[in-house]
Design a protein around this motif. Structure first.
Motif, PDB file in Angstrom:
ATOM      1  N   THR A  25      26.528  52.939  12.839  1.00 26.08           N
ATOM      2  CA  THR A  25      26.758  54.275  13.369  1.00 26.08           C
ATOM      3  C   THR A  25      25.451  54.753  13.990  1.00 26.08           C
ATOM      4  OG1 THR A  25      28.421  54.725  11.689  1.00 26.08           O
ATOM      5  CG2 THR A  25      27.437  56.626  12.767  1.00 26.08           C
ATOM      6  N   ASN A  48      37.477  58.101  23.770  1.00 26.63           N
ATOM      7  CA  ASN A  48      38.129  56.888  23.237  1.00 26.63           C
ATOM      8  C   ASN A  48      37.167  55.951  22.507  1.00 26.63           C
ATOM      9  OD1 ASN A  48      40.726  57.607  24.234  1.00 26.63           O
ATOM     10  ND2 ASN A  48      40.103  56.886  26.258  1.00 26.63           N
ATOM     11  N   THR A  49      36.070  56.488  21.976  1.00 28.57           N
ATOM     12  CA  THR A  49      35.144  55.659  21.206  1.00 28.57           C
ATOM     13  C   THR A  49      35.168  56.035  19.734  1.00 28.57           C
ATOM     14  OG1 THR A  49      33.284  57.179  21.523  1.00 28.57           O
ATOM     15  CG2 THR A  49      33.536  55.403  23.161  1.00 28.57           C
ATOM     16  N   GLY A  50      35.900  57.088  19.393  1.00 25.15           N
ATOM     17  CA  GLY A  50      35.921  57.570  18.023  1.00 25.15           C
ATOM     18  C   GLY A  50      34.716  58.434  17.699  1.00 25.15           C
ATOM     19  N   VAL A  70      28.610  58.046  16.678  1.00 22.86           N
ATOM     20  CA  VAL A  70      29.597  57.055  17.107  1.00 22.86           C
ATOM     21  C   VAL A  70      29.263  55.690  16.510  1.00 22.86           C
ATOM     22  CG1 VAL A  70      28.375  56.545  19.270  1.00 22.86           C
ATOM     23  CG2 VAL A  70      30.830  56.148  19.131  1.00 22.86           C
ATOM     24  N   HIS A  71      30.285  54.931  16.193  1.00 23.01           N
ATOM     25  CA  HIS A  71      30.115  53.580  15.648  1.00 23.01           C
ATOM     26  C   HIS A  71      30.065  52.592  16.821  1.00 23.01           C
ATOM     27  CE1 HIS A  71      30.221  50.741  12.346  1.00 23.01           C
ATOM     28  NE2 HIS A  71      30.979  49.973  13.100  1.00 23.01           N
TER      29      HIS A  71
END
Length: 94
Positions: A25, A48-50, A70-71
């Protein structure tokens, strides 16, 4: 990309490889003028990357700080996002 940018991103990649186990992360921090279009452009890059995006306006309301968690799979992905955001005028990467 100019020579200074290449050197900067090269050092960043080395540090990320040394200090972090991938996938991991990553926390991005940006300061942008409080204009909706600038924030929308950054949000679109992380769409759309979470990613979890937190915003906080400055006291005067002129600027907004964005913290984006973001991961990602590799340091190359971290650098790619920095480069994409770097094309947006007026954005400061911290």
């Amino acid at each position: 990309m100019d020579k200074d940018s290449e050197e900067f991103y090269g050092r960043l990649k080395e540090e990320l490889l040394k200090s972090t186990e991938w996938p991991s992360t990553y926390l991005y921090k940006f300061i942008v003028p409080s204009q909706t279009d600038k924030m929308d452009q950054i949000e679109a890059i992380f769409d759309n990357t979470g990613a979890v995006i937190e915003t906080k306006k400055s006291k005067t309301g002129k600027y907004t700080s964005l913290s984006i968690t973001v991961h990602l799979d590799s340091p190359d992905e971290v650098i790619k996002k920095y480069m994409e955001v770097g094309h947006i005028e007026g954005v400061i990467s911290l």
